[in-house]
Design a protein around this motif. Structure first.
Motif, PDB file in Angstrom:
ATOM      1  N   THR A 161     -26.747  12.007 -30.324  1.00  0.00           N
ATOM      2  CA  THR A 161     -25.685  12.916 -29.899  1.00  0.00           C
ATOM      3  C   THR A 161     -25.433  12.711 -28.403  1.00  0.00           C
ATOM      4  OG1 THR A 161     -26.365  14.545 -31.559  1.00  0.00           O
ATOM      5  CG2 THR A 161     -25.025  15.354 -29.720  1.00  0.00           C
ATOM      6  N   ALA A 162     -24.195  12.883 -27.981  1.00  0.00           N
ATOM      7  CA  ALA A 162     -23.836  12.719 -26.568  1.00  0.00           C
ATOM      8  C   ALA A 162     -24.130  14.020 -25.829  1.00  0.00           C
ATOM      9  CB  ALA A 162     -22.367  12.334 -26.432  1.00  0.00           C
ATOM     10  N   TYR A 163     -25.376  14.183 -25.402  1.00  0.00           N
ATOM     11  CA  TYR A 163     -25.795  15.399 -24.722  1.00  0.00           C
ATOM     12  C   TYR A 163     -25.428  15.385 -23.233  1.00  0.00           C
ATOM     13  CZ  TYR A 163     -28.824  16.569 -28.694  1.00  0.00           C
ATOM     14  OH  TYR A 163     -29.313  16.891 -29.936  1.00  0.00           O
ATOM     15  N   ALA A 164     -25.229  16.582 -22.692  1.00  0.00           N
ATOM     16  CA  ALA A 164     -25.297  16.794 -21.246  1.00  0.00           C
ATOM     17  C   ALA A 164     -26.748  17.119 -20.918  1.00  0.00           C
ATOM     18  CB  ALA A 164     -24.387  17.932 -20.828  1.00  0.00           C
ATOM     19  N   PHE A 165     -27.204  16.719 -19.710  1.00  0.00           N
ATOM     20  CA  PHE A 165     -28.604  16.966 -19.356  1.00  0.00           C
ATOM     21  C   PHE A 165     -28.794  16.860 -17.851  1.00  0.00           C
ATOM     22  CE2 PHE A 165     -28.029  12.503 -20.295  1.00  0.00           C
ATOM     23  CZ  PHE A 165     -28.753  11.826 -19.329  1.00  0.00           C
ATOM     24  N   PHE A 183     -25.774  15.178 -15.698  1.00  0.00           N
ATOM     25  CA  PHE A 183     -24.944  14.251 -16.458  1.00  0.00           C
ATOM     26  C   PHE A 183     -24.172  15.037 -17.507  1.00  0.00           C
ATOM     27  CE2 PHE A 183     -24.027  11.610 -20.109  1.00  0.00           C
ATOM     28  CZ  PHE A 183     -23.519  10.451 -19.538  1.00  0.00           C
ATOM     29  N   ALA A 184     -22.858  14.817 -17.569  1.00  0.00           N
ATOM     30  CA  ALA A 184     -22.012  15.435 -18.595  1.00  0.00           C
ATOM     31  C   ALA A 184     -21.118  14.345 -19.162  1.00  0.00           C
ATOM     32  CB  ALA A 184     -21.178  16.558 -18.007  1.00  0.00           C
ATOM     33  N   PRO A 185     -21.215  14.038 -20.454  1.00  0.00           N
ATOM     34  CA  PRO A 185     -20.499  12.886 -21.010  1.00  0.00           C
ATOM     35  C   PRO A 185     -18.982  12.959 -20.897  1.00  0.00           C
ATOM     36  CG  PRO A 185     -21.440  14.246 -22.761  1.00  0.00           C
ATOM     37  CD  PRO A 185     -22.010  14.747 -21.475  1.00  0.00           C
ATOM     38  N   ASP A 186     -18.421  14.176 -20.812  1.00  0.00           N
ATOM     39  CA  ASP A 186     -16.961  14.324 -20.759  1.00  0.00           C
ATOM     40  C   ASP A 186     -16.436  14.598 -19.355  1.00  0.00           C
ATOM     41  OD1 ASP A 186     -16.825  14.003 -23.540  1.00  0.00           O
ATOM     42  OD2 ASP A 186     -17.197  16.147 -23.869  1.00  0.00           O
ATOM     43  N   ALA A 187     -17.321  14.605 -18.360  1.00  0.00           N
ATOM     44  CA  ALA A 187     -16.897  14.911 -16.994  1.00  0.00           C
ATOM     45  C   ALA A 187     -16.480  13.643 -16.256  1.00  0.00           C
ATOM     46  CB  ALA A 187     -18.031  15.605 -16.237  1.00  0.00           C
ATOM     47  N   ASP A 188     -15.831  13.815 -15.118  1.00  0.00           N
ATOM     48  CA  ASP A 188     -15.444  12.700 -14.255  1.00  0.00           C
ATOM     49  C   ASP A 188     -15.685  13.108 -12.796  1.00  0.00           C
ATOM     50  OD1 ASP A 188     -14.470  10.348 -13.267  1.00  0.00           O
ATOM     51  OD2 ASP A 188     -12.347  10.897 -13.496  1.00  0.00           O
ATOM     52  N   PRO A 189     -16.732  12.588 -12.159  1.00  0.00           N
ATOM     53  CA  PRO A 189     -17.666  11.589 -12.681  1.00  0.00           C
ATOM     54  C   PRO A 189     -18.662  12.204 -13.670  1.00  0.00           C
ATOM     55  CG  PRO A 189     -18.371  12.297 -10.514  1.00  0.00           C
ATOM     56  CD  PRO A 189     -17.058  12.962 -10.763  1.00  0.00           C
ATOM     57  N   ARG A 190     -19.227  11.357 -14.518  1.00  0.00           N
ATOM     58  CA  ARG A 190     -20.158  11.861 -15.516  1.00  0.00           C
ATOM     59  C   ARG A 190     -21.465  12.326 -14.895  1.00  0.00           C
ATOM     60  NH1 ARG A 190     -20.626   7.358 -20.057  1.00  0.00           N
ATOM     61  NH2 ARG A 190     -21.007   6.106 -18.187  1.00  0.00           N
ATOM     62  N   LEU A 191     -21.892  11.689 -13.799  1.00  0.00           N
ATOM     63  CA  LEU A 191     -23.124  12.084 -13.119  1.00  0.00           C
ATOM     64  C   LEU A 191     -22.762  12.693 -11.771  1.00  0.00           C
ATOM     65  CD1 LEU A 191     -26.243  11.992 -13.432  1.00  0.00           C
ATOM     66  CD2 LEU A 191     -26.191   9.965 -11.966  1.00  0.00           C
ATOM     67  N   ARG A 192     -23.138  13.959 -11.593  1.00  0.00           N
ATOM     68  CA  ARG A 192     -22.816  14.689 -10.362  1.00  0.00           C
ATOM     69  C   ARG A 192     -24.107  14.980  -9.603  1.00  0.00           C
ATOM     70  NH1 ARG A 192     -22.514  20.186  -9.280  1.00  0.00           N
ATOM     71  NH2 ARG A 192     -22.847  20.643 -11.500  1.00  0.00           N
ATOM     72  N   LEU A 193     -24.163  14.558  -8.354  1.00  0.00           N
ATOM     73  CA  LEU A 193     -25.333  14.806  -7.523  1.00  0.00           C
ATOM     74  C   LEU A 193     -25.354  16.272  -7.111  1.00  0.00           C
ATOM     75  CD1 LEU A 193     -27.761  13.543  -6.023  1.00  0.00           C
ATOM     76  CD2 LEU A 193     -26.227  13.161  -4.079  1.00  0.00           C
ATOM     77  N   ILE A 194     -26.491  16.930  -7.357  1.00  0.00           N
ATOM     78  CA  ILE A 194     -26.651  18.349  -7.013  1.00  0.00           C
ATOM     79  C   ILE A 194     -27.464  18.519  -5.742  1.00  0.00           C
ATOM     80  CG2 ILE A 194     -27.630  20.541  -7.793  1.00  0.00           C
ATOM     81  CD1 ILE A 194     -27.008  19.645 -10.658  1.00  0.00           C
ATOM     82  N   GLU A 195     -28.547  17.780  -5.649  1.00  0.00           N
ATOM     83  CA  GLU A 195     -29.442  17.894  -4.497  1.00  0.00           C
ATOM     84  C   GLU A 195     -30.111  16.553  -4.239  1.00  0.00           C
ATOM     85  OE1 GLU A 195     -33.401  20.461  -3.119  1.00  0.00           O
ATOM     86  OE2 GLU A 195     -32.482  20.811  -5.078  1.00  0.00           O
ATOM     87  N   THR A 254     -42.151   6.064  -8.664  1.00  0.00           N
ATOM     88  CA  THR A 254     -40.968   6.875  -8.933  1.00  0.00           C
ATOM     89  C   THR A 254     -41.139   7.569 -10.277  1.00  0.00           C
ATOM     90  OG1 THR A 254     -39.569   5.312  -7.721  1.00  0.00           O
ATOM     91  CG2 THR A 254     -38.459   6.864  -9.182  1.00  0.00           C
ATOM     92  N   VAL A 255     -40.803   8.850 -10.314  1.00  0.00           N
ATOM     93  CA  VAL A 255     -40.841   9.609 -11.566  1.00  0.00           C
ATOM     94  C   VAL A 255     -39.422  10.064 -11.878  1.00  0.00           C
ATOM     95  CG1 VAL A 255     -41.798  11.587 -12.795  1.00  0.00           C
ATOM     96  CG2 VAL A 255     -43.187  10.384 -11.078  1.00  0.00           C
ATOM     97  N   GLN A 256     -38.929   9.664 -13.032  1.00  0.00           N
ATOM     98  CA  GLN A 256     -37.584  10.054 -13.464  1.00  0.00           C
ATOM     99  C   GLN A 256     -37.711  10.945 -14.694  1.00  0.00           C
ATOM    100  OE1 GLN A 256     -34.697   6.874 -13.793  1.00  0.00           O
ATOM    101  NE2 GLN A 256     -33.662   7.896 -15.488  1.00  0.00           N
ATOM    102  N   ARG A 257     -37.035  12.093 -14.668  1.00  0.00           N
ATOM    103  CA  ARG A 257     -37.104  13.044 -15.779  1.00  0.00           C
ATOM    104  C   ARG A 257     -35.704  13.390 -16.262  1.00  0.00           C
ATOM    105  NH1 ARG A 257     -40.942  15.125 -12.026  1.00  0.00           N
ATOM    106  NH2 ARG A 257     -43.099  14.910 -12.781  1.00  0.00           N
ATOM    107  N   ALA A 258     -35.589  13.568 -17.560  1.00  0.00           N
ATOM    108  CA  ALA A 258     -34.358  14.083 -18.185  1.00  0.00           C
ATOM    109  C   ALA A 258     -34.743  15.325 -18.960  1.00  0.00           C
ATOM    110  CB  ALA A 258     -33.743  13.036 -19.108  1.00  0.00           C
ATOM    111  N   ARG A 259     -33.993  16.410 -18.743  1.00  0.00           N
ATOM    112  CA  ARG A 259     -34.365  17.684 -19.394  1.00  0.00           C
ATOM    113  C   ARG A 259     -33.121  18.535 -19.609  1.00  0.00           C
ATOM    114  NH1 ARG A 259     -37.145  18.966 -13.929  1.00  0.00           N
ATOM    115  NH2 ARG A 259     -39.050  18.333 -15.004  1.00  0.00           N
ATOM    116  N   ASN A 260     -33.311  19.654 -20.282  1.00  0.00           N
ATOM    117  CA  ASN A 260     -32.232  20.633 -20.544  1.00  0.00           C
ATOM    118  C   ASN A 260     -31.068  19.990 -21.291  1.00  0.00           C
ATOM    119  OD1 ASN A 260     -33.722  22.600 -19.157  1.00  0.00           O
ATOM    120  ND2 ASN A 260     -32.773  22.069 -17.201  1.00  0.00           N
ATOM    121  N   LEU A 261     -31.371  19.290 -22.375  1.00  0.00           N
ATOM    122  CA  LEU A 261     -30.322  18.673 -23.191  1.00  0.00           C
ATOM    123  C   LEU A 261     -29.493  19.747 -23.874  1.00  0.00           C
ATOM    124  CD1 LEU A 261     -32.291  16.281 -22.680  1.00  0.00           C
ATOM    125  CD2 LEU A 261     -31.761  15.500 -25.000  1.00  0.00           C
TER     126      LEU A 261
END
Length: 221
Positions: free
Chosen positions: A40-44, A59-71, A213-220
């Motif tokens: 499934t095309a999740y946001a996370f 990351f939001a699959p339908d947004a532009d840009p799809r990846l938005r830097l928060i912090e 480096t530690v990369q995490r994906a969460r809150n799908l």
């Protein structure tokens, strides 16, 4: 021109997308098929934690840009950091599924050990099984292992590493690469790369670089 540190960053992100196998065991073929049917095309949320800074993005699959830097704020990044983030934003396609379709693109899958609930296999990455031009050039220098759960027919963990040091380019020596991926169930039940821990040691252009480096994906969602 990218600095040695950014070369390491690019290699980590490319190799973390590697997968397995041209002679896949039946259980792995089943795992890939089940994941492809359920993906499934999740946001996370994305978090990348390095020695000097932690980046958080959405990351939001339908947004532009799809990846938005928060912090941190984009204005706080150096020019090299902005280029590294922009390259990552261009490359990210969504949730990284552990039993992805790329799992059919490596070679020499062989059983290492098994018990009643899981089996661990070794494999050889190929240029077709990794993303990124730099990573493809030295895929043959890498080795891999994955653990497959028998009950759910899904990958629970994946590791990519260098068995020995090598030189991918003049004045560059890769002493160690170890990328360990831990897979967690998404809302569909199929597993995705929830945490990727990358440990890299290189000598490049007269500089010694040791980077974890530690990369995490969460809150799908």
């Amino acid at each position: 021109m990218w600095t040695p540190r950014l070369i390491v960053f690019a290699a980590i992100l490319s190799l973390a997308s590697a997968a397995s196998s041209q002679s896949a065991p039946t259980a792995l073929t089943q795992a890939v098929a089940l994941t492809q049917a359920a993906k499934t095309a999740y946001a996370f949320d994305v978090e990348i934690q390095g020695a000097d800074r932690t980046w958080r993005a959405r990351f939001a699959p339908d947004a532009d840009p799809r990846l938005r830097l928060i912090e941190p704020q984009r204005t706080e990044l150096s020019g090299d950091e902005r280029r590294a983030f922009d390259a990552y934003a261009r490359d990210i396609e969504g949730v990284s599924w552990c039993a992805s379709e790329n799992m059919g693109r490596v070679a020499d899958v062989r059983l290492l050990r098994e018990d009643a609930t899981s089996a661990t296999y070794a494999f050889q990455p190929t240029p077709e099984s990794v993303r990124g031009e730099q990573a493809r050039r030295f895929a043959d220098r890498m080795r891999g292992e994955f653990t497959l759960s028998k009950g759910a027919a899904d990958i629970t963990s994946l590791r990519i590493f260098t068995p020995e040091a090598f030189s991918p380019a003049p004045l560059v020596q890769v002493r160690r690469v170890n990328i360990a991926i831990t897979c967690h169930p998404a809302p569909t039940g199929r597993r995705y790369a929830a945490e990727t821990v990358s440990d890299v040691s290189i000598s490049a252009f007269g500089q010694d670089i040791n980077q974890r480096t530690v990369q995490r994906a969460r809150n799908l969602q």
